[in-house]
Write an enzyme that holds these catalytic residues in place. Structure first.
Site, mmCIF file in Angstrom:
data_model
loop_
_atom_site.group_PDB
_atom_site.id
_atom_site.type_symbol
_atom_site.label_atom_id
_atom_site.label_comp_id
_atom_site.label_asym_id
_atom_site.label_seq_id
_atom_site.Cartn_x
_atom_site.Cartn_y
_atom_site.Cartn_z
ATOM 1 N N ARG A 1 -4.280 6.589 4.250
ATOM 2 C CA ARG A 1 -4.346 5.184 4.696
ATOM 3 C C ARG A 1 -4.335 5.058 6.217
ATOM 4 N NH1 ARG A 1 -5.590 5.645 0.427
ATOM 5 N NH2 ARG A 1 -4.679 4.817 -1.482
ATOM 6 N N GLU B 1 2.643 -0.535 3.597
ATOM 7 C CA GLU B 1 1.197 -0.322 3.750
ATOM 8 C C GLU B 1 0.518 -1.626 4.181
ATOM 9 O OE1 GLU B 1 -0.559 1.929 0.511
ATOM 10 O OE2 GLU B 1 -2.385 0.738 0.636
ATOM 11 N N SER C 1 -0.727 -2.520 -3.367
ATOM 12 C CA SER C 1 0.516 -1.745 -3.268
ATOM 13 C C SER C 1 1.192 -2.060 -1.941
ATOM 14 C CB SER C 1 0.221 -0.246 -3.302
ATOM 15 O OG SER C 1 -0.337 0.087 -4.537
#
Ligand code: FAD
Length: 305
Positions: free
Chosen positions: A180, A300, A230
């Site tokens: 990510r 995130e 998420s």
């Protein structure tokens, strides 16, 4: 709206061109979380020339800017953003080359690119089908699912350097990809387009894989409520959803923000959730997991203020 933003709006209106302008636009309308106060102005340039024009004008007026893709990984503050939020959604062309190369502008939806690949019987992007982001957002975030990541399919990307408004093309090796993360997370470069290198496959097999991944999303993810996917990055050797569930937090609510009953790795907006609610819930989850497992969770989702 600040005076500087007001002057920017006047400049852009006087100029005309193909940029759509929305003063005092609630960011809740442009994010998958359906949360966020107003941007001073929300701008949708229809071409890269218009994007350069908008960025130049904002700089001249001392207005800060934020680049938005499809808004599916961001959490805008309740106070909004006292500058210009620039959406790249007006640049969304997709082209399929004869050699398995698919090129898409940053504002194209990732799923639309997957469908174009499927229709051309090209394999390599099946994993990405259903990730609700734009091509730009996916390249920036190195979006991934079901064992695949953008870096596995990307050949190169093209970006605008806002420092001098020059356009550059960079090969995969220069993206500094990690989980990510990418070079784009650490610079203010703006992704303009991306090219993917795909392999000839069977249209039926590609379509079947995409349907399978889409069905898994529907069965596992709380797609019936607004969210930003998420919440936390996957920590080495642990599953976030499992730790949150075992900590008894499924269904735990602060204001309108709730730990999803369906997937404990998601926070959902059950109606009227504020950014403050979400941040308080994120902190509560982090503290609980730290206490129970000694694991430090890293968010995130990107908080924009
Ligand atoms: C229901 C749901 C499921 C999800 N599932 C997944 C999943 O399986 N895997 C996964 O990885 N993610 C998933 N996500 C998160 C999200 O979809 C991805 O991170 C996606 O790549 C974000 O793309 P976006 O266009 O929405 O980016 P945005 O949220 O608009 O922006 C994300 C970041 O990228 C920057 N950015 C966007 N476009 C550009 C550009 N052109 N140039 C420079 N910077 C830019 C923004 O400034 C911001 O910092 C999910 C989200 C939801 C809501």
């Amino acid at each position: 709206m600040t005076d500087a933003v007001q002057r920017l709006v006047e400049d852009l209106k006087a100029y005309g061109g193909d940029t759509a302008l929305f003063p005092d636009e609630p960011m809740s309308r442009h994010t998958s979380f359906r949360i966020g106060g107003p941007a001073g102005v929300f701008l949708v340039p229809g071409s890269r020339e218009a994007l350069i024009r908008v960025l130049t004008a904002a700089r001249e007026r001392g207005v800060r800017t934020y680049i938005l893709g499809n808004g599916s990984n961001v959490l805008f503050d309740d106070a909004g953003f006292d500058g210009a939020v620039i959406s790249v959604s007006g640049m969304d062309r997709i082209s399929v080359g004869p050699d398995g190369m698919v090129t898409a502008e940053a504002g194209a939806s990732l799923s639309a690119v997957c469908k174009a690949a499927r229709d051309a019987a090209l394999s390599g992007l099946e994993f990405a089908y259903g990730i609700p982001g734009s091509v730009g957002g996916a390249v920036v975030m190195n979006a991934g699912a079901y064992g695949g990541e953008i870096k596995d399919a990307l050949l190169s990307s093209e970006y605008l350097d806002p420092a001098d408004m020059t356009v550059h093309a960079v090969p995969l090796a220069e993206h500094d990809y990690g989980y990510r993360s990418s070079i784009y997370r650490r610079t203010d470069r703006i992704v303009l387009s991306a090219s993917f290198g795909l392999k000839p496959g069977s249209r039926e097999d590609v379509a079947a894989a995409m349907s399978d991944f889409a069905a898994r999303r529907v069965s596992k993810q709380p797609l019936e409520f607004p969210s930003a996917g998420s919440v936390f990055k996957r920590p080495e050797g642990h599953f976030v959803g499992q730790m949150v569930e075992e900590s008894g937090l499924k269904g735990y609510r602060i204001g309108g923000a709730e730990v999803s009953e369906k997937h404990a790795g998601f926070i959902v907006n059950r109606g009227g959730a504020t950014c403050r609610d979400v941040l308080a819930l994120v902190e509560h989850i982090r503290e609980t997991v730290r206490k129970n497992y000694g694991v430090e969770l890293e968010c995130e989702i990107i908080h924009v203020s």
